[in-house]
Write a protein that holds these residues in place. Structure first.
Motif, PDB file in Angstrom:
ATOM      1  N   ARG B  91       0.823  -1.207   0.000  1.00  0.00           N
ATOM      2  CA  ARG B  91       0.000   0.000   0.000  1.00  0.00           C
ATOM      3  C   ARG B  91       0.856   1.255   0.000  1.00  0.00           C
ATOM      4  O   ARG B  91       0.459   2.287  -0.523  1.00  0.00           O
ATOM      5  CB  ARG B  91      -0.935   0.004   1.210  1.00  0.00           C
ATOM      6  N   GLY B  95       0.669   4.294  -5.253  1.00  0.00           N
ATOM      7  CA  GLY B  95       0.372   5.715  -5.046  1.00  0.00           C
ATOM      8  C   GLY B  95       1.544   6.481  -4.455  1.00  0.00           C
ATOM      9  O   GLY B  95       1.773   7.619  -4.792  1.00  0.00           O
ATOM     10  N   GLU B 121      -6.745  12.856  -0.971  1.00  0.00           N
ATOM     11  CA  GLU B 121      -6.774  11.549  -0.322  1.00  0.00           C
ATOM     12  C   GLU B 121      -5.390  10.889  -0.217  1.00  0.00           C
ATOM     13  O   GLU B 121      -4.956  10.575   0.891  1.00  0.00           O
ATOM     14  CB  GLU B 121      -7.744  10.640  -1.072  1.00  0.00           C
ATOM     15  N   PRO B 122      -4.664  10.673  -1.318  1.00  0.00           N
ATOM     16  CA  PRO B 122      -3.351  10.030  -1.179  1.00  0.00           C
ATOM     17  C   PRO B 122      -2.368  10.871  -0.373  1.00  0.00           C
ATOM     18  O   PRO B 122      -1.511  10.314   0.323  1.00  0.00           O
ATOM     19  CB  PRO B 122      -2.871   9.844  -2.618  1.00  0.00           C
ATOM     20  N   TYR B 125      -3.176  10.344   3.206  1.00  0.00           N
ATOM     21  CA  TYR B 125      -2.906   8.969   3.601  1.00  0.00           C
ATOM     22  C   TYR B 125      -1.408   8.642   3.584  1.00  0.00           C
ATOM     23  O   TYR B 125      -0.882   8.075   4.534  1.00  0.00           O
ATOM     24  CB  TYR B 125      -3.673   8.006   2.686  1.00  0.00           C
ATOM     25  N   HIS B 126      -0.732   8.993   2.495  1.00  0.00           N
ATOM     26  CA  HIS B 126       0.680   8.606   2.368  1.00  0.00           C
ATOM     27  C   HIS B 126       1.629   9.589   3.041  1.00  0.00           C
ATOM     28  O   HIS B 126       2.673   9.220   3.539  1.00  0.00           O
ATOM     29  CB  HIS B 126       1.085   8.513   0.892  1.00  0.00           C
TER      30      HIS B 126
END
Lengths: 321, 336
Positions: B91, B95, B121-122, B125-126
């Motif tokens: 994961r 991305g 979003e990415p 999240y990342h």
């Protein structure tokens, strides 16, 4: 197609505020006369449910034994019942009961159904099979029978347990047997109401799971939880809203059916169901005791049904003109 | 034109084999693909529909559909085998280190989310960015991919944008976390010709600015001629020719590559000649011929071609030009 000349600079829609899918749906809903009528009735009933006790001329429990079984009049709009209670006030208060039951039961059923259905559809495999097995099992048992069995078998032991706890702790919370009623009525109704939502959502998720934007979200490294909550469920919600709207009406009918059978909300709390049940015994002499709650129940069901149909058309722009 | 001096490639795929489960048992769709992408290098992967281009790339980040499984091979990315990573490591790669741009911008964006939220979003999240920082970065990204008025566009829904604009948003999403490798899976197929050229130019510009490697999957050799450093030609799930782009256009060696190049229409053709095409169709999965997969359609095929499978061998007198063809290899030896 209109023949107005196209202004090339405006085709990119630079200054227009964004038109969301929901706003589009709202405009389509407002064009549907039946749906608007349904919505109006639903709003009116909701208003009555919230503010009912302040709107009625009488208390729903006050008995006036001098004025028993009166026909409708200006003083008593829907007449009085065999204990001299004002039927209009009772119907109004019954609206609150109906809404509380419908909203609580539908909420529980939707939460269970959406969670299980979405996960079953998304993950598939063994989990999917087990969930669907439970769904089919629940749906294959006759609804009324299941609820009657649950109530008949659990009510006495639960009440006895509450009484025992009260004796032991003297905590007044355990004195209120109303909680047993709520738990059993809401619980058993939710238990039979979630499977259709689970099936609907699972079918939606199965078709959405393979869409490119879901693959794209996975390629961005997002977690399954995030993908389910942000990408899949919001796209599956249209049909669910339709189903919930119709489901609220169904829950009201269901509650009435249970009250009629004596396993619903307990007297003296007025519910349309136990009023219908009481009225049915004397309908040949005092038809208004049956007609008033039955008519309101019918009105509510039809209103939710029209609203549901309207939402269905509004949320499926391709479905109809 | 050539990869940087660092010898270790960023992506090193070896012997990748992919199977699909069918009612008649498993069938091979990708048969031992070897592919390398150097740091900062742009590689074009070319082949006709169904030759396994997309599946190869999807298998790298393990996003294959249910019935399709990787059966063998390794795919090392920055020294780690993608095919053996844990789910959580994977994961982070998806991305974060490898960005994807998909074929159809019309359906690859979530229709019920504003594009700004999808871009954020990415990042959240990342990169553990705050919402406000992610928003700023999203606006920067939209500007980077050439979307006018990004401050306003960030609140738009996908259906309010044109196809070309949506593909730019997709590219921005792929680039959001500064990936080392961008995989573009036929990103221009669904777009108009003029928009196609814009997107190609955009990626060409971006890969220099961001110093990233790019794999561009396409069936259109002409489109990527000016974009890529190297081309791998795929046929029926195997690499049949692999060469620097100039070399490939100057000296196409595999009969299939020659066929592909010959079927590009040229404006310079004086008389309106018929479009050249390659006769026949690629083999179906599960019905692969015993020898060279191209042999049944090949005008030059000899008996050896129907008997055994050729492997990639360097073309004499070139650097980095390899071909898998018995006839071509023999002709070269005779000429030498």
């Amino acid at each position: 197609m209109t023949m107005t000349p196209v202004n090339l600079s405006s085709t990119v829609a630079d200054d227009e505020p964004p038109v969301s899918l929901w706003r589009d749906a709202w405009h389509r809903l407002l064009r549907n006369k039946l749906a608007v009528a349904g919505l109006a009735v639903v709003i009116l009933l909701a208003f009555v449910a919230v503010f009912g006790p302040w709107l009625t001329p009488y208390d729903f429990l006050t008995q006036d034994l001098a004025a028993r079984n009166q026909a409708p009049s200006l003083a008593h709009l829907f007449g009085t019942d065999d204990l001299g209670r004002d039927v209009f006030s009772r119907v109004v208060y019954g609206t609150r009961t109906a809404f509380v039951v419908a909203i609580v039961v539908t909420t529980i059923a939707v939460v269970i159904g959406v969670t299980l259905g979405a996960m079953a559809g998304y993950f598939g495999g063994l989990f999917d099979r087990i969930v669907m097995w439970f769904t089919d099992m629940t749906m294959s048992v006759p609804n009324l029978l299941l609820v009657v069995v649950i109530n008949a078998s659990l009510k006495t032991p639960l009440t006895a347990w509450m009484e025992a706890r009260y004796q032991a702790t003297l905590n007044p919370f355990y004195r209120e047997t109303i909680w047993v009623d709520f738990l059993l009525v809401f619980g058993s109704m939710a238990l039979i109401s979630w499977p259709p939502y689970a099936r609907l959502v699972r079918a939606q998720v199965l078709s959405i799971r393979g869409r490119p934007y879901v693959t794209a979200a996975r390629a961005l490294g997002l977690t399954n939880r995030l993908i389910l909550i942000r990408y899949i469920v919001p796209n599956a919600i249209g049909p669910l809203i339709v189903s919930v709207s119709a489901g609220l009406g169904t829950a009201m009918v269901l509650e009435s059916a249970f009250s009629f059978l004596g396993v619903g909300v307990n007297p003296p709390t007025p519910s349309w169901g136990n009023m219908i049940s009481d009225g049915l015994r004397v309908w040949q002499h005092y038809p208004h005791l049956l007609a008033a709650p039955a008519a309101v129940l019918g009105l509510a069901t039809v209103a939710f049904s029209f609203l549901g149909d309207g939402l269905n058309d509004a949320l499926n722009p391709r479905g109809s003109k | 034109m050539t990869a940087p001096a660092d010898n270790k490639p960023l992506l090193d795929v070896r012997g990748l084999t992919i199977e699909i489960e069918t009612r008649r048992g498993p069938a091979i769709i990708v048969d031992g693909i070897n592919l390398t992408v150097g740091k900062g290098e742009t590689v074009g992967v070319v082949g006709e529909s169904g030759c396994g281009k997309s599946l190869t790339m999807l298998s790298l980040v393990r996003l294959l559909p249910n019935k399709i499984k990787v059966k063998g091979g390794t795919a090392e990315f920055a020294g780690r085998d993608l095919l053996k990573m844990s789910k959580s490591e994977l994961r982070q790669v998806r991305g974060g280190k490898i960005g994807f741009v998909f074929q159809d911008p019309m359906t690859s964006l979530n229709p019920v989310m504003r594009i700004g939220d999808q871009l954020c979003e990415p990042l959240i999240y990342h990169r553990n960015m705050s919402k406000a920082d992610a928003r700023k970065r999203a606006i920067e990204l939209l500007r980077l991919v050439g979307i006018p008025g990004p401050e306003q566009r960030i609140t738009a829904y996908p259906h309010e944008l044109s196809g070309g604009m949506r593909q730019r948003v997709m590219i921005a999403m792929g680039l959001a976390c500064d990936p080392e490798l961008l995989i573009a899976d036929e990103p221009t197929t669904a777009l108009d010709v003029t928009i196609q050229a814009q997107i190609v130019d955009l990626v060409k510009d971006l890969r220099k600015k961001l110093n990233m490697s790019v794999v561009w999957i396409t069936h259109d050799l002409a489109l990527i001629a000016g974009l890529v450093d190297r081309v791998a030609v795929l046929y029926a799930g195997t690499v049949v020719e692999d060469a620097p782009v100039g070399e490939l256009f100057a000296r196409p060696t595999h009969p299939y590559t020659r066929g592909l190049l010959a079927s590009i229409p040229k404006l310079s053709d004086e008389q309106a000649s018929r479009l050249s095409s390659i006769g026949g169709t690629p083999p179906e999965p599960g019905r692969r011929p015993k020898g060279c997969p191209f042999a049944p359609r090949c005008a030059l095929a000899e008996s050896v071609c129907h008997e055994s499978v050729p492997v990639l061998e360097s073309v004499a007198g070139t650097s980095g030009h390899r071909v898998a063809c018995f006839v071509a290899q023999r002709q070269m030896k005779e000429a030498a």
